[in-house]
Design an enzyme around this catalytic site. Structure first.
Site, PDB file in Angstrom:
ATOM      1  CG  HIS A   1      -1.921   1.074   1.293  1.00 25.85           C
ATOM      2  ND1 HIS A   1      -3.139   0.944   1.934  1.00 25.85           N
ATOM      3  CD2 HIS A   1      -1.916   2.337   0.794  1.00 25.85           C
ATOM      4  CE1 HIS A   1      -3.820   2.075   1.832  1.00 25.85           C
ATOM      5  NE2 HIS A   1      -3.095   2.937   1.143  1.00 25.85           N
TER       6      HIS A   1
ATOM      7  CG  HIS B   1      -7.597   3.425  -0.405  1.00 26.87           C
ATOM      8  ND1 HIS B   1      -6.883   2.859  -1.416  1.00 26.87           N
ATOM      9  CD2 HIS B   1      -6.720   4.206   0.292  1.00 26.87           C
ATOM     10  CE1 HIS B   1      -5.619   3.292  -1.344  1.00 26.87           C
ATOM     11  NE2 HIS B   1      -5.497   4.099  -0.328  1.00 26.87           N
TER      12      HIS B   1
ATOM     13  CD  GLU C   1      -7.540   6.568   4.627  1.00 29.45           C
ATOM     14  OE1 GLU C   1      -8.043   6.575   3.489  1.00 29.45           O
ATOM     15  OE2 GLU C   1      -6.443   7.125   4.895  1.00 29.45           O
TER      16      GLU C   1
ATOM     17  CG  ASP D   1      -1.549   5.629   2.823  1.00 29.34           C
ATOM     18  OD1 ASP D   1      -1.818   5.345   1.650  1.00 29.34           O
ATOM     19  OD2 ASP D   1      -2.396   6.119   3.612  1.00 29.34           O
TER      20      ASP D   1
HETATM   21  N1  HPA Z   1      -6.440   7.401   1.267  1.00 32.19           N
HETATM   22  C1  HPA Z   1      -7.132   7.705   0.180  1.00 32.19           C
HETATM   23  N2  HPA Z   1      -6.575   8.208  -0.910  1.00 32.19           N
HETATM   24  C2  HPA Z   1      -5.258   8.399  -0.930  1.00 32.19           C
HETATM   25  C3  HPA Z   1      -4.495   8.100   0.173  1.00 32.19           C
HETATM   26  C4  HPA Z   1      -5.110   7.558   1.330  1.00 32.19           C
HETATM   27  O1  HPA Z   1      -4.487   7.246   2.352  1.00 32.19           O
HETATM   28  N3  HPA Z   1      -3.219   8.422  -0.163  1.00 32.19           N
HETATM   29  C5  HPA Z   1      -3.230   8.861  -1.430  1.00 32.19           C
HETATM   30  N4  HPA Z   1      -4.475   8.862  -1.893  1.00 32.19           N
HETATM   31 ZN    ZN Z   2      -3.682   4.827   0.584  1.00 24.92          ZN
END
Ligand code: HPA
Ligand code: ZN
Length: 337
Positions: free
Chosen positions: A17, A197, A200, A278
């Site tokens: 990731h 994703h 989160e 990330d």
């Molecule tokens: N989340 C969502 N979009 C993103 C992220 C993330 O952590 N990093 C780069 N684009």
């Molecule tokens: Zn991400």
């Protein structure tokens, strides 16, 4: 370096990731701005770093997209990617699965191929120089329309052999995975794997949608699954990998402190969690820094660290043979310690 730090840096691991645009360090950003005569909103590297104080995902994304505007030619993408691979190699990374966001570049007039070719050339150089193997994952920006994502997928079709999977990133809330069901269905028919994703900032419902509608092979982040015990049970039963990014979660206030992070609980529940960086240039650390912060904050044991490294190999898109080889290397490393 104390021995747990040596252990963390030395153990073979995969990073799954990683947004390549999120590895743009301020020094390179300023060098590229100068090269192309682009004016940045901050006067110096120090001022820019000082601005990396985020309240949530969107406050980070605003700076991340602004920063990416300095990436203009193939050499820029090459320099960006090779710099990341050098850092990853120093952290014991043996395999990477890198996200790139073509829409971030095509929207400002940079050709799809400019980003793709620069990144791919660096991945080939990195494999030769550092022995790091790789896969590429094309991410759709979820704040843009599904039609835009479909057009981006169509642009990628001539390069399908170079792109292992599609993914979904950017502003999560209000942009559920279901918005992209048709795009992911088409991607699947064209032979791409997929990840997304979810969970989160978005609710557990988004994780269900990623599983049931997008039919992903991994959930990126996914930490909010913990709010739904039935979902946690399902993720454990299905061995569904979560690509967790602890320093990102703290920077974006998903957790207030690393000590509050749920990774150890998820690991103890038998979930296939992995540790990743990330957007390391923005969140204060590369992958080994993420392992170290967790080890200190949650008092992880060597067994925990070894399990996380095994999970990263298991959850990757490499062949069964390559997995066996790296799992063997991890066992050798652990027993030699
Ligand atoms: N989340 C969502 N979009 C993103 C992220 C993330 O952590 N990093 C780069 N684009
Ligand atoms: Zn991400």
């Amino acid at each position: 370096m104390n021995s747990i730090e040596n252990f963390i840096r030395g153990i073979p691991k995969a990073e799954l990731h990683l947004h390549i645009e999120g590895t743009l360090e301020p020094e390179l950003m300023f060098a590229l701005a100068h090269k192309h005569g682009v004016k940045l909103a901050h006067a110096s590297v120090e001022e820019l770093r000082a601005a990396y104080q985020f309240d949530d995902l969107q406050s980070f994304l605003d700076l991340y997209y602004a920063g990416a505007a300095v990436l203009r030619d193939e050499d820029d993408f090459h320099a960006l990617t090779l710099a990341y691979l050098r850092r990853a190699h120093a952290d014991g990374v043996v395999h990477v699965e890198i996200f790139f966001d073509p829409q971030t570049h095509t929207e400002r007039g940079i050709a799809f191929e400019t980003a793709l070719n620069g990144i791919r050339r660096a991945l080939a150089d990195g494999e030769r120089e550092f022995g790091i193997t790789h896969r590429l994952i094309l991410c759709f920006l979820r704040h843009l329309s599904a039609d835009d994502a479909m057009r981006t997928l169509e642009q990628a079709l001539p390069y399908k052999d170079m792109i292992a999977a599609v993914g979904l990133d950017s502003s999560e809330r209000g942009h559920p995975p279901s918005k992209f069901t048709a795009v992911f269905e088409r991607a699947r028919r064209e032979g791409f794997l997929s990840v997304a994703h979810a969970g989160e900032e978005g609710p557990p419902a988004y994780i269900y949608e990623a599983l049931d509608l997008l039919r992903v092979s991994r959930i990126d982040h996914g930490v909010r699954c913990e709010e739904d015990p039935v979902l946690v049970e399902r993720l454990a039963r299905e061995g569904m990998p979560l690509t967790v990014c602890p320093l990102s979660n703290v920077k974006l206030r998903v957790y207030q402190r690393i000590e509050d992070h749920n990774l150890k609980r998820l690991l103890d529940r038998g979930l296939r969690v992995t540790v990743n960086s990330d957007d390391p240039a923005y969140f204060g650390g590369y992958v080994a820094d993420n392992y170290l912060a967790l080890q200190r904050g949650l008092n992880l044991s060597r067994d925990d660290i070894a399990q996380l490294a095994r999970n990263s190999i298991d959850a990757s898109f490499i062949s069964a043979d390559a997995k066996r080889k790296w799992l063997g290397e991890i066992n050798c490393f652990v027993s030699a310690y």
